[in-house]
Design a protein around this motif. Structure first.
Motif, mmCIF file in Angstrom:
data_model
loop_
_atom_site.group_PDB
_atom_site.id
_atom_site.type_symbol
_atom_site.label_atom_id
_atom_site.label_comp_id
_atom_site.label_asym_id
_atom_site.label_seq_id
_atom_site.Cartn_x
_atom_site.Cartn_y
_atom_site.Cartn_z
ATOM 1 N N GLU A 16 0.809 -1.205 0.000
ATOM 2 C CA GLU A 16 0.000 0.000 0.000
ATOM 3 C C GLU A 16 0.851 1.269 0.000
ATOM 4 O O GLU A 16 0.442 2.287 -0.533
ATOM 5 C CB GLU A 16 -0.926 0.004 1.218
ATOM 6 C CG GLU A 16 -1.966 -1.125 1.180
ATOM 7 C CD GLU A 16 -2.896 -1.060 2.359
ATOM 8 O OE1 GLU A 16 -2.739 -0.138 3.182
ATOM 9 O OE2 GLU A 16 -3.771 -1.924 2.477
ATOM 10 N N GLU A 17 2.029 1.208 0.623
ATOM 11 C CA GLU A 17 2.853 2.402 0.763
ATOM 12 C C GLU A 17 3.525 2.753 -0.555
ATOM 13 O O GLU A 17 4.180 1.918 -1.184
ATOM 14 C CB GLU A 17 3.917 2.177 1.839
ATOM 15 C CG GLU A 17 4.683 3.436 2.205
ATOM 16 C CD GLU A 17 5.640 3.193 3.356
ATOM 17 O OE1 GLU A 17 5.877 4.134 4.117
ATOM 18 O OE2 GLU A 17 6.145 2.072 3.483
ATOM 19 N N SER A 18 3.353 3.998 -1.010
ATOM 20 C CA SER A 18 3.994 4.417 -2.250
ATOM 21 C C SER A 18 5.435 4.826 -1.973
ATOM 22 O O SER A 18 5.783 5.292 -0.887
ATOM 23 C CB SER A 18 3.228 5.579 -2.883
ATOM 24 O OG SER A 18 3.521 6.795 -2.211
ATOM 25 N N VAL A 19 6.286 4.665 -2.999
ATOM 26 C CA VAL A 19 7.680 5.057 -2.858
ATOM 27 C C VAL A 19 7.787 6.573 -2.737
ATOM 28 O O VAL A 19 8.698 7.093 -2.087
ATOM 29 C CB VAL A 19 8.507 4.528 -4.044
ATOM 30 C CG1 VAL A 19 9.968 4.929 -3.907
ATOM 31 C CG2 VAL A 19 8.401 3.018 -4.124
ATOM 32 N N GLN A 20 6.850 7.279 -3.342
ATOM 33 C CA GLN A 20 6.831 8.737 -3.213
ATOM 34 C C GLN A 20 6.708 9.135 -1.749
ATOM 35 O O GLN A 20 7.386 10.063 -1.275
ATOM 36 C CB GLN A 20 5.672 9.307 -4.029
ATOM 37 C CG GLN A 20 5.745 10.823 -4.227
ATOM 38 C CD GLN A 20 4.684 11.311 -5.194
ATOM 39 O OE1 GLN A 20 3.850 10.549 -5.663
ATOM 40 N NE2 GLN A 20 4.724 12.603 -5.501
ATOM 41 N N PHE A 129 -2.543 1.826 -10.024
ATOM 42 C CA PHE A 129 -1.415 2.510 -9.395
ATOM 43 C C PHE A 129 -0.847 1.625 -8.294
ATOM 44 O O PHE A 129 -1.565 1.181 -7.400
ATOM 45 C CB PHE A 129 -1.883 3.837 -8.803
ATOM 46 C CG PHE A 129 -0.841 4.540 -7.970
ATOM 47 C CD1 PHE A 129 0.251 5.142 -8.569
ATOM 48 C CD2 PHE A 129 -0.968 4.597 -6.591
ATOM 49 C CE1 PHE A 129 1.212 5.793 -7.806
ATOM 50 C CE2 PHE A 129 -0.017 5.250 -5.816
ATOM 51 C CZ PHE A 129 1.072 5.847 -6.431
ATOM 52 N N GLY A 130 0.453 1.356 -8.366
ATOM 53 C CA GLY A 130 1.053 0.499 -7.341
ATOM 54 C C GLY A 130 2.419 0.006 -7.734
ATOM 55 O O GLY A 130 3.267 0.787 -8.167
ATOM 56 N N HIS A 131 2.634 -1.338 -7.647
ATOM 57 C CA HIS A 131 3.953 -1.922 -7.839
ATOM 58 C C HIS A 131 3.821 -3.282 -8.503
ATOM 59 O O HIS A 131 2.857 -4.001 -8.280
ATOM 60 C CB HIS A 131 4.671 -2.090 -6.496
ATOM 61 C CG HIS A 131 4.594 -0.874 -5.630
ATOM 62 N ND1 HIS A 131 5.516 0.139 -5.688
ATOM 63 C CD2 HIS A 131 3.678 -0.499 -4.709
ATOM 64 C CE1 HIS A 131 5.169 1.092 -4.829
ATOM 65 N NE2 HIS A 131 4.065 0.731 -4.221
ATOM 66 N N ASP A 145 7.253 4.269 -8.213
ATOM 67 C CA ASP A 145 5.826 3.987 -8.278
ATOM 68 C C ASP A 145 5.454 3.849 -9.749
ATOM 69 O O ASP A 145 6.167 4.342 -10.634
ATOM 70 C CB ASP A 145 5.006 5.128 -7.669
ATOM 71 C CG ASP A 145 5.151 5.211 -6.157
ATOM 72 O OD1 ASP A 145 5.311 4.151 -5.519
ATOM 73 O OD2 ASP A 145 5.112 6.334 -5.615
ATOM 74 N N LEU A 146 4.319 3.197 -10.015
ATOM 75 C CA LEU A 146 3.911 3.056 -11.403
ATOM 76 C C LEU A 146 2.392 3.067 -11.524
ATOM 77 O O LEU A 146 1.659 2.790 -10.579
ATOM 78 C CB LEU A 146 4.480 1.765 -12.000
ATOM 79 C CG LEU A 146 4.006 0.427 -11.412
ATOM 80 C CD1 LEU A 146 2.756 -0.092 -12.129
ATOM 81 C CD2 LEU A 146 5.111 -0.619 -11.510
ATOM 82 N N VAL A 213 0.615 -0.023 -21.050
ATOM 83 C CA VAL A 213 1.399 1.168 -20.726
ATOM 84 C C VAL A 213 1.791 1.123 -19.254
ATOM 85 O O VAL A 213 0.956 0.827 -18.386
ATOM 86 C CB VAL A 213 0.608 2.454 -21.030
ATOM 87 C CG1 VAL A 213 1.252 3.662 -20.371
ATOM 88 C CG2 VAL A 213 0.527 2.673 -22.541
ATOM 89 N N ARG A 214 3.042 1.405 -19.009
ATOM 90 C CA ARG A 214 3.539 1.528 -17.635
ATOM 91 C C ARG A 214 4.117 2.930 -17.490
ATOM 92 O O ARG A 214 5.119 3.270 -18.126
ATOM 93 C CB ARG A 214 4.607 0.468 -17.341
ATOM 94 C CG ARG A 214 5.291 0.671 -15.991
ATOM 95 C CD ARG A 214 6.249 -0.451 -15.661
ATOM 96 N NE ARG A 214 7.141 -0.040 -14.575
ATOM 97 C CZ ARG A 214 7.653 -0.858 -13.659
ATOM 98 N NH1 ARG A 214 7.369 -2.146 -13.695
ATOM 99 N NH2 ARG A 214 8.452 -0.414 -12.722
ATOM 100 N N VAL A 215 3.475 3.740 -16.657
ATOM 101 C CA VAL A 215 3.971 5.085 -16.359
ATOM 102 C C VAL A 215 4.815 4.983 -15.092
ATOM 103 O O VAL A 215 4.334 4.534 -14.046
ATOM 104 C CB VAL A 215 2.820 6.079 -16.164
ATOM 105 C CG1 VAL A 215 3.368 7.493 -16.026
ATOM 106 C CG2 VAL A 215 1.831 6.004 -17.326
ATOM 107 N N ASN A 216 6.071 5.373 -15.187
ATOM 108 C CA ASN A 216 7.023 5.213 -14.091
ATOM 109 C C ASN A 216 7.301 6.550 -13.413
ATOM 110 O O ASN A 216 7.592 7.542 -14.095
ATOM 111 C CB ASN A 216 8.344 4.658 -14.617
ATOM 112 C CG ASN A 216 8.172 3.357 -15.375
ATOM 113 O OD1 ASN A 216 7.843 2.333 -14.793
ATOM 114 N ND2 ASN A 216 8.391 3.401 -16.685
ATOM 115 N N TYR A 217 7.238 6.547 -12.103
ATOM 116 C CA TYR A 217 7.571 7.743 -11.321
ATOM 117 C C TYR A 217 8.711 7.387 -10.372
ATOM 118 O O TYR A 217 8.558 6.541 -9.477
ATOM 119 C CB TYR A 217 6.359 8.238 -10.523
ATOM 120 C CG TYR A 217 6.658 9.470 -9.694
ATOM 121 C CD1 TYR A 217 6.491 10.739 -10.224
ATOM 122 C CD2 TYR A 217 7.112 9.351 -8.379
ATOM 123 C CE1 TYR A 217 6.781 11.871 -9.473
ATOM 124 C CE2 TYR A 217 7.403 10.479 -7.620
ATOM 125 C CZ TYR A 217 7.233 11.734 -8.171
ATOM 126 O OH TYR A 217 7.524 12.862 -7.427
#
Length: 354
Positions: A16-20, A129-131, A145-146, A213-217
């Motif tokens: 659940e925890e985002s890397v952001q 949204f997740g991993h 995150d992605l 599509v994978r959007v990477n943050y």
């Protein structure tokens, strides 16, 4: 695609925890959680200023021009054979559409955690949204995150995972991914020309051009040398088209045992050959190991569009390209094996060699 993966029982553990959020906490404490800390990344040297090093650049307008097509097709083939990566310029994707795509993606990752959680990936799921590739509580995690979405075929889209904030996101992504599908089909045709095979034989494996599509943050990290944005891997697809949303670099490719940084040209699409295309070409085209590193001061955002083999097809070397050097299998078996290999370099692809 997602239904097929569900049937294959690919086991992921959701987080659940985002890397952001982790990155924000690290800015205060200065400490990176142990699960993200990687061994020193010096097993293979990074070549920063290699003499003569330049990722090949392919000009789509020259491919389409009858007067220059043959010469540019040869350049395309050489890039696929010797690098497995190239920058595609003059690709024909509308500049305004590119700008809106970048703006919408950046706006999504600028939302609050609560707003992004509206499209959160469910435990064991693939879209949202997740991993990805989290198989255990002990493994080292990527600093990213992605947002992952199935975009083609249209009927396989799960729109519940498509953000509605910003309000233009869905329409923009629909138009952008359609443009990329057209670019990809054109590239496949020119690759078939270079290989001397019937383009329908090559395109048949990618019937309908399945696309995700994978959007990477990648959040910044003051201890950037201790984390990895994306672990070394090859792409288990036919072809990937990558767009840099901002001007922050971080992509590195492994060539001849050394890591080379990729500096994206403004407006270019970074194209790389995937495992499926290496197999189809009987090893002539190369699926190259690559990774993403993290910037210590600035976020990095990219959009990767994966164009995959149809799951009902047979993946194996084209008969016209000599004695088979890879074993053939159906799309479901290949995809299951790729995910089971846990994104570990070229290990899975090498295991398929005869």
């Amino acid at each position: 695609m997602t239904e097929a993966l569900d049937k294959m029982k690919v086991e992921f553990i959701g987080r659940e925890e985002s890397v952001q959020a982790v990155a924000a906490a690290c800015q205060d404490t200065g400490e990176v959680p142990e699960r993200y800390v990687r061994p020193k990344m010096d097993a293979d040297p990074l070549i920063a200023d290699a003499e003569g090093y330049a990722l090949p650049t392919i000009d789509m307008s020259r491919l389409l021009n009858p007067e220059s097509s043959e010469e540019e097709s040869a350049k395309l083939g050489a890039a696929c054979e010797h690098w497995g990566f190239f920058q595609l310029v003059n690709h024909g994707v509308d500049g305004e559409l590119l700008g809106q795509t970048k703006a919408d993606v950046a706006a999504f990752f600028g939302l609050s955690p609560e707003e992004k959680s509206a499209v959160a990936m469910p435990p064991g799921g693939m879209q949202g949204f997740g991993h990805h590739f989290v198989f255990s509580e002990e493994q080292k995690l990527d600093w990213a995150d992605l947002l992952f979405l199935v975009t083609r075929p249209v009927e396989e889209r799960s729109l519940g995972f498509w953000p509605t904030n910003p309000s233009t996101f869905r329409d923009t992504l629909d138009k952008y991914t359609l443009e990329l599908a057209n670019v990809t089909e054109q590239l496949f045709r020119f690759m078939a020309k270079d290989l001397g095979v019937d383009h329908e034989a090559l395109l048949g494996t990618f019937r309908g051009l399945p696309q995700c599509v994978r959007v990477n943050y990648y959040p910044p990290c003051r201890q950037a040398d201790r984390v990895l944005g994306l672990s070394p891997h090859t792409d288990g697809v036919g072809m990937t088209l990558l767009l840099h949303v901002n001007d922050v670099q971080g992509l590195q490719i492994r060539k001849d045992g050394e890591w080379y940084p990729v500096v994206a040209l403004p407006g270019a699409l970074i194209v790389n050959i995937g495992d499926v295309l290496e197999i189809l070409t009987n090893g002539k085209y190369k699926s190259i190991e690559h990774r993403a590193v993290v910037n210590p001061d600035t976020e990095r955002i990219t959009i990767a569009a994966f164009h995959s083999a149809h799951l009902s097809c047979t993946i194996g070397p084209l008969p016209e390209l000599g004695n088979a050097r890879y074993r053939a299998m159906d799309g479901v078996e290949f995809t299951k094996g790729y995910f089971a290999a846990k994104l570990e370099g070229r290990r899975y692809l090498e295991s398929l060699k005869l």
